[in-house]
Structure formats: structure tokens, C-alpha cells
Design a protein around this motif. Structure first.
Motif, PDB file in Angstrom:
ATOM      1  N   GLY A 197       0.825  -1.205   0.000  1.00  0.00           N
ATOM      2  CA  GLY A 197       0.000   0.000   0.000  1.00  0.00           C
ATOM      3  C   GLY A 197       0.855   1.250   0.000  1.00  0.00           C
ATOM      4  O   GLY A 197       2.044   1.205   0.324  1.00  0.00           O
ATOM      5  N   SER A 198       0.231   2.377  -0.374  1.00  0.00           N
ATOM      6  CA  SER A 198       0.960   3.651  -0.314  1.00  0.00           C
ATOM      7  C   SER A 198      -0.012   4.809  -0.121  1.00  0.00           C
ATOM      8  O   SER A 198      -1.191   4.720  -0.470  1.00  0.00           O
ATOM      9  CB  SER A 198       1.776   3.879  -1.593  1.00  0.00           C
ATOM     10  OG  SER A 198       0.931   4.237  -2.661  1.00  0.00           O
ATOM     11  N   ASP A 199       0.492   5.894   0.449  1.00  0.00           N
ATOM     12  CA  ASP A 199      -0.257   7.146   0.584  1.00  0.00           C
ATOM     13  C   ASP A 199       0.748   8.291   0.537  1.00  0.00           C
ATOM     14  O   ASP A 199       1.337   8.656   1.554  1.00  0.00           O
ATOM     15  CB  ASP A 199      -1.036   7.158   1.904  1.00  0.00           C
ATOM     16  CG  ASP A 199      -1.756   8.476   2.134  1.00  0.00           C
ATOM     17  OD1 ASP A 199      -1.760   9.339   1.214  1.00  0.00           O
ATOM     18  OD2 ASP A 199      -2.314   8.673   3.234  1.00  0.00           O
ATOM     19  N   GLY A 200       0.912   8.836  -0.670  1.00  0.00           N
ATOM     20  CA  GLY A 200       1.914   9.877  -0.890  1.00  0.00           C
ATOM     21  C   GLY A 200       1.587  11.204  -0.229  1.00  0.00           C
ATOM     22  O   GLY A 200       2.442  12.099  -0.199  1.00  0.00           O
ATOM     23  N   SER A 201       0.379  11.343   0.343  1.00  0.00           N
ATOM     24  CA  SER A 201       0.074  12.594   1.055  1.00  0.00           C
ATOM     25  C   SER A 201       0.954  12.705   2.304  1.00  0.00           C
ATOM     26  O   SER A 201       1.074  13.772   2.891  1.00  0.00           O
ATOM     27  CB  SER A 201      -1.415  12.681   1.423  1.00  0.00           C
ATOM     28  OG  SER A 201      -1.718  11.746   2.437  1.00  0.00           O
ATOM     29  N   GLY A 202       1.581  11.580   2.688  1.00  0.00           N
ATOM     30  CA  GLY A 202       2.467  11.606   3.859  1.00  0.00           C
ATOM     31  C   GLY A 202       3.937  11.764   3.491  1.00  0.00           C
ATOM     32  O   GLY A 202       4.804  11.658   4.364  1.00  0.00           O
ATOM     33  N   VAL A 238       3.449   9.855  12.218  1.00  0.00           N
ATOM     34  CA  VAL A 238       3.978   8.632  11.610  1.00  0.00           C
ATOM     35  C   VAL A 238       3.655   7.430  12.504  1.00  0.00           C
ATOM     36  O   VAL A 238       3.235   6.371  12.022  1.00  0.00           O
ATOM     37  CB  VAL A 238       5.503   8.748  11.371  1.00  0.00           C
ATOM     38  CG1 VAL A 238       6.085   7.426  10.893  1.00  0.00           C
ATOM     39  CG2 VAL A 238       5.794   9.847  10.346  1.00  0.00           C
ATOM     40  N   PHE A 239       3.800   7.603  13.781  1.00  0.00           N
ATOM     41  CA  PHE A 239       3.505   6.537  14.748  1.00  0.00           C
ATOM     42  C   PHE A 239       2.066   6.041  14.573  1.00  0.00           C
ATOM     43  O   PHE A 239       1.812   4.839  14.421  1.00  0.00           O
ATOM     44  CB  PHE A 239       3.716   7.083  16.164  1.00  0.00           C
ATOM     45  CG  PHE A 239       3.653   6.049  17.252  1.00  0.00           C
ATOM     46  CD1 PHE A 239       2.439   5.488  17.643  1.00  0.00           C
ATOM     47  CD2 PHE A 239       4.804   5.628  17.906  1.00  0.00           C
ATOM     48  CE1 PHE A 239       2.378   4.538  18.648  1.00  0.00           C
ATOM     49  CE2 PHE A 239       4.758   4.678  18.919  1.00  0.00           C
ATOM     50  CZ  PHE A 239       3.548   4.138  19.295  1.00  0.00           C
ATOM     51  N   LYS A 240       1.126   6.996  14.561  1.00  0.00           N
ATOM     52  CA  LYS A 240      -0.304   6.606  14.452  1.00  0.00           C
ATOM     53  C   LYS A 240      -0.582   5.906  13.132  1.00  0.00           C
ATOM     54  O   LYS A 240      -1.297   4.909  13.076  1.00  0.00           O
ATOM     55  CB  LYS A 240      -1.185   7.859  14.548  1.00  0.00           C
ATOM     56  CG  LYS A 240      -1.363   8.325  15.973  1.00  0.00           C
ATOM     57  CD  LYS A 240      -2.401   9.427  16.055  1.00  0.00           C
ATOM     58  CE  LYS A 240      -2.221  10.191  17.358  1.00  0.00           C
ATOM     59  NZ  LYS A 240      -2.367  11.632  17.224  1.00  0.00           N
ATOM     60  N   ASN A 241      -0.028   6.455  12.046  1.00  0.00           N
ATOM     61  CA  ASN A 241      -0.217   5.830  10.736  1.00  0.00           C
ATOM     62  C   ASN A 241       0.383   4.435  10.692  1.00  0.00           C
ATOM     63  O   ASN A 241      -0.174   3.531  10.072  1.00  0.00           O
ATOM     64  CB  ASN A 241       0.417   6.695   9.635  1.00  0.00           C
ATOM     65  CG  ASN A 241      -0.546   7.751   9.128  1.00  0.00           C
ATOM     66  OD1 ASN A 241      -1.363   7.481   8.253  1.00  0.00           O
ATOM     67  ND2 ASN A 241      -0.469   8.935   9.695  1.00  0.00           N
ATOM     68  N   ALA A 242       1.534   4.267  11.328  1.00  0.00           N
ATOM     69  CA  ALA A 242       2.205   2.960  11.318  1.00  0.00           C
ATOM     70  C   ALA A 242       1.313   1.906  11.973  1.00  0.00           C
ATOM     71  O   ALA A 242       1.086   0.829  11.405  1.00  0.00           O
ATOM     72  CB  ALA A 242       3.555   3.048  12.037  1.00  0.00           C
ATOM     73  N   GLY A 331       6.464   2.560   6.379  1.00  0.00           N
ATOM     74  CA  GLY A 331       7.600   3.477   6.306  1.00  0.00           C
ATOM     75  C   GLY A 331       7.339   4.700   5.470  1.00  0.00           C
ATOM     76  O   GLY A 331       6.201   4.973   5.051  1.00  0.00           O
ATOM     77  N   ALA A 332       8.413   5.436   5.231  1.00  0.00           N
ATOM     78  CA  ALA A 332       8.333   6.691   4.499  1.00  0.00           C
ATOM     79  C   ALA A 332       7.688   6.459   3.136  1.00  0.00           C
ATOM     80  O   ALA A 332       7.841   5.416   2.516  1.00  0.00           O
ATOM     81  CB  ALA A 332       9.726   7.283   4.334  1.00  0.00           C
ATOM     82  N   GLY A 333       6.976   7.470   2.709  1.00  0.00           N
ATOM     83  CA  GLY A 333       6.263   7.388   1.408  1.00  0.00           C
ATOM     84  C   GLY A 333       4.897   8.062   1.449  1.00  0.00           C
ATOM     85  O   GLY A 333       4.651   8.929   0.658  1.00  0.00           O
ATOM     86  N   PHE A 334       3.982   7.651   2.344  1.00  0.00           N
ATOM     87  CA  PHE A 334       4.044   6.453   3.160  1.00  0.00           C
ATOM     88  C   PHE A 334       3.924   5.198   2.294  1.00  0.00           C
ATOM     89  O   PHE A 334       3.229   5.217   1.276  1.00  0.00           O
ATOM     90  CB  PHE A 334       2.905   6.426   4.199  1.00  0.00           C
ATOM     91  CG  PHE A 334       2.957   7.532   5.216  1.00  0.00           C
ATOM     92  CD1 PHE A 334       4.147   7.932   5.787  1.00  0.00           C
ATOM     93  CD2 PHE A 334       1.786   8.156   5.621  1.00  0.00           C
ATOM     94  CE1 PHE A 334       4.184   8.925   6.757  1.00  0.00           C
ATOM     95  CE2 PHE A 334       1.817   9.159   6.584  1.00  0.00           C
ATOM     96  CZ  PHE A 334       3.015   9.541   7.147  1.00  0.00           C
ATOM     97  N   THR A 335       4.570   4.145   2.744  1.00  0.00           N
ATOM     98  CA  THR A 335       4.370   2.830   2.148  1.00  0.00           C
ATOM     99  C   THR A 335       4.106   1.850   3.283  1.00  0.00           C
ATOM    100  O   THR A 335       4.537   2.081   4.412  1.00  0.00           O
ATOM    101  CB  THR A 335       5.628   2.344   1.404  1.00  0.00           C
ATOM    102  OG1 THR A 335       6.727   2.322   2.323  1.00  0.00           O
ATOM    103  CG2 THR A 335       5.968   3.234   0.214  1.00  0.00           C
TER     104      THR A 335
END
Ligand code: UT7
Length: 343
Positions: A197-202, A238-242, A331-335
Motif C-alpha cells: 500500500g501507499s499514501d503519498g500525502s504523507g 507517523v507513529f499513528k499511521n504505522a 515506512g516513508a512514502g508512506f508505504t
């Protein structure tokens, strides 16, 4: 013709010998052993000696994976490499490793999925193997992050988290016994399912800005002075999204394979924060002994965390043939993503 599945034949890892403790970092910046352990679980990490490159670190990990698989790097017909800290801005480490390992002129594919590098890499390897486009793939995840950290008070929120390390897998196409692809319900070995998955807004919530084309001049004195050459993160977001995305990925993969969390024998999660992994484990309802963590010793080695866990779990006899293994990353991306494997 029998269908094929992608079986992990060998896994290896390598970390630099230099241990950097929380106490060592507290001599460079305003931090403490207590703060780092309480917020992250990290006690120490490994840093390379000056001059050691990301591909240098990868070579012994590849040799270990190949030895355990009983093959040579030259026996692999494709290389997939994942890193956010390559030897050069370009080319990626895939081609550098092809040359260093004396491999044939095989395809060398670099993956930029940061902490999800292993999950994306394994999903990609599985797709190539099942499509018959490769027979044996070398998947390499390596990071040399210590030189890009800001080891002053300004960068203390990031500098205490990361370390250097490498992991590698040899993955082979194997004909499925009795024509049965691995499903999670049968005993056929190999990768059962992957989710990416990915969400480039992050993108700007965890990133390293320069060098890059958003900087006029690509990289300037201003990039150096402002600290744009160091990674930055909004840690809480980032923590919450992870937690959310790792949980979502695990639940989706379990559900679409008709499995319960209790069916999983071992979870190999990305090592960003012990509290993230603990929250995901609790919400999934998996017992502590089924989750492998080693962030205490290595910190966050980004793409390399999961293969290092895999290699150590193998050494400690915690992954056995026939077991159901799940990887989980964010991780970063988000991915983010997940692989489900019958080991
Ligand atoms: O691998 C990719 C994915 N990465 C992650 O998933 C990492 C996700 N984020 C995290 O793991 C956590 O957010 C951190 C470990 C980065 C931070 O933990 P936190 O509990 O979220 O702390 P915080 O950012 O809310 O900061 C708390 C305090 C702040 O001080 P104030 O504003 O409360 O006075 C920070 O300035 O801790 C301070 N702080 C530090 N103190 C001592 C930040 N870094 C440090 C430090 N040592 N190294």
C-alpha cells in the motif's frame, strides 16, 4: 504444468561491529538512555566505520544467504535491491552489487519503498518467479544511515532511532507439490500472499529533502545550513499511521486467506519502535512469543529490519519449515505492506 511458488531458500544478515549505545549518543546530544528506551525500546545500534558503503555492508549478508541456500550469487538470475541510503544518488545498489558479487549481466532492479523495502521486494520477486520471468532471485536490503543523521540537538529526535545493517534472501521458484499453490490451509511452501500500500500525502511527514529536484539547485549551501540533508519526521503522526496501516494490512491478508491471527506462527514486523509493534500485536490478539523483535540491539535499519529479524529468527530456531510466517511493514512514502509465507 505444475504451478510454481516462491520459496525462501536462504536468508542472511550482516551488521557492522561498532556498537553505539544510548549513552554514547547522550554525549553528543541532549538525550538519555531512559528517554530512548522508554519511547522506542532501543538500547544500542550499529554504525559503520567511515568509508563503508551500503553495498559493502550487503555483500556479507548476501554471502550468508547464498551459503545457507547452497548456491553462489552467480546462480541467481535477477537481483532486487532495496535501500534509502544508496552508495550514489544514482545508480542504485542493484547494479553495484551485480558487479561486486561477480554476477552475470542479470536484471538489477532497485526498489524505493524505504522501511517497506523487504515487503515490496518479496512481493515483486514472487510476481517475477510465478510469471516464469526468473528462477532464482537475490533480494538484498541494506542501509548505511549513520552518516546522514544530524547527531546534534537539532536532530536528536531522528538520530537516536536509526542504525546500519543489511539482510538478504535467496528466493527460488519451486514446482508446487500435487499442483497445489500454498494457501495457508495446505502444506505447500512459499509466498502465499502479499499486500502493498501507499499514501503519498504523507511524503513530507518522513523524508530527506536534499539532494532533490524540489530544491532549486538540487543541493545548495542552504540545504547544508538548514539541515535539509538530514531526514525529518513528524514522529507522532507517523507513529499513528504505522499502527493503523500495519494492523489494516495484517487484517486484510488474514481475512482474504480465511485465517485467524492465532493461525500465524511468527510475525516479523518492521523495527521502528517497540511500542508500535506492541500496539499492533495487542490489537491483533497475538501472543508475545509469536512476534520477533530485535530493535533493542540494532535500532531502525529501515529496509534491513525484516530480513535481519528473519535471519536471526532462523539462527535461533524460531522459524521452522512448514510454519506460517507474516512480515509487516510501514515506512516513508508512506508505504506499507505484508507478506504471508509458508516457510
Ligand atoms: O521507520 C519508519 C517509521 N517510523 C516510525 O514509525 C517512527 C514513529 N514515531 C515514533 O516512534 C515516535 O514518535 C518517536 C520515538 C519518534 C518519538 O516518541 P514520542 O513519544 O512520539 O515523542 P514526541 O515526539 O512526542 O516528543 C516528546 C518530547 C518532546 O519534548 P516536549 O515537546 O514534550 O518538551 C521532544 O522534544 O521528547 C523530546 N525529544 C527528546 N528527548 C530526549 C525528542 N527527541 C528526544 C530525544 N531525547 N532523542
Amino acid at each position: 504444468m505444475n504451478p510454481v511458488s516462491s520459496v525462501v531458500r536462504g536468508v542472511g544478515h550482516h551488521v557492522p561491529s561498532k556498537i553505539v549505545t544510548n549513552m554514547d549518543l547522550s554525549r553528543l546530544m541532549d538525550t538519555s538512555d531512559e528517554w530512548i528506551i522508554e519511547r522506542t525500546g532501543i538500547r544500542e545500534r550499529r554504525f559503520v566505520e567511515e568509508g563503508t558503503t551500503t553495498s559493502d555492508l550487503a555483500v556479507p549478508a548476501v554471502r550468508m544467504a547464498c551459503a545457507r541456500a547452497g548456491v553462489e550469487p552467480q546462480d541467481c538470475d535477477m537481483i532486487i535491491a532495496a535501500t534509502l541510503s544508496p552508495d550514489y544518488f544514482f545508480p542504485g545498489i542493484g547494479t553495484v552489487l551485480q558487479n561486486k558479487l561477480g554476477m552475470k549481466n542479470v536484471p538489477a532492479l532497485d526498489i524505493r519503498a524505504q522501511c517497506s523495502g523487504l515487503v515490496y521486494g518479496l512481493a515483486t520477486a514472487d510476481a517475477y518467479l510465478r510469471a516464469g520471468l526468473a528462477k532464482r532471485i537475490l533480494l538484498v536490503c541494506s542501509e548505511v544511515q549513520s552518516p546522514i543523521l544530524d547527531k546534534t540537538n537539532r536532530g536528536r529526535d531522528m538520530a537516536v532511532l536509526f542504525g546500519d545493517g543489511a539482510g538478504a534472501l535467496v528466493i527460488e521458484a519451486q514446482s508446487c507439490p500435487e499442483g497445489q499453490r500454498p494457501t495457508g490451509k495446505n502444506t505447500s511452501r512459499g509466498v502465499i500472499d502479499s499486500l502493498m500500500g501507499s499514501d503519498g500525502s504523507g511524503a513530507q511527514l518522513l523524508f530527506l529533502k536534499a539532494p532533490g529536484s524540489t530544491t532549486v539547485g538540487f543541493m545548495t549551501q542552504q540545504s547544508l545550513d538548514s539541515g535539509d540533508i538530514h531526514p525529518k519526521m513528524d514522529g507522532r503522526v507517523v507513529f499513528k499511521n504505522a499502527v493503523t496501516r500495519m494492523l489494516e494490512a495484517a487484517s486484510t491478508v488474514l481475512e482474504r486467506n480465511g485465517l485467524q491471527p492465532s493461525d500465524i506462527d511468527l510475525v516479523l514486523p518492521h523495527q521502528a519502535n517497540l511500542r508500535i509493534n506492541e500496539a499492533v500485536r495487542e490489537k491483533l490478539g497475538i501472543s508475545e512469543d509469536k512476534v520477533f523483535n530485535n530493535i533493542q540491539k540494532y535500532g531502525n535499519t529501515t529496509a534491513a529490519t525484516i530480513p535481519i529479524c528473519m535471519s536471526e529468527a532462523h539462527e535461533q530456531g524460531k522459524i521452522k519449515e512448514g510454519q506460517l510466517v507474516m512480515t509487516l511493514a510501514f515506512g516513508a512514502g508512506f508505504t506499507w505492506g505484508c507478506n504471508l509465507i509458508r516457510w
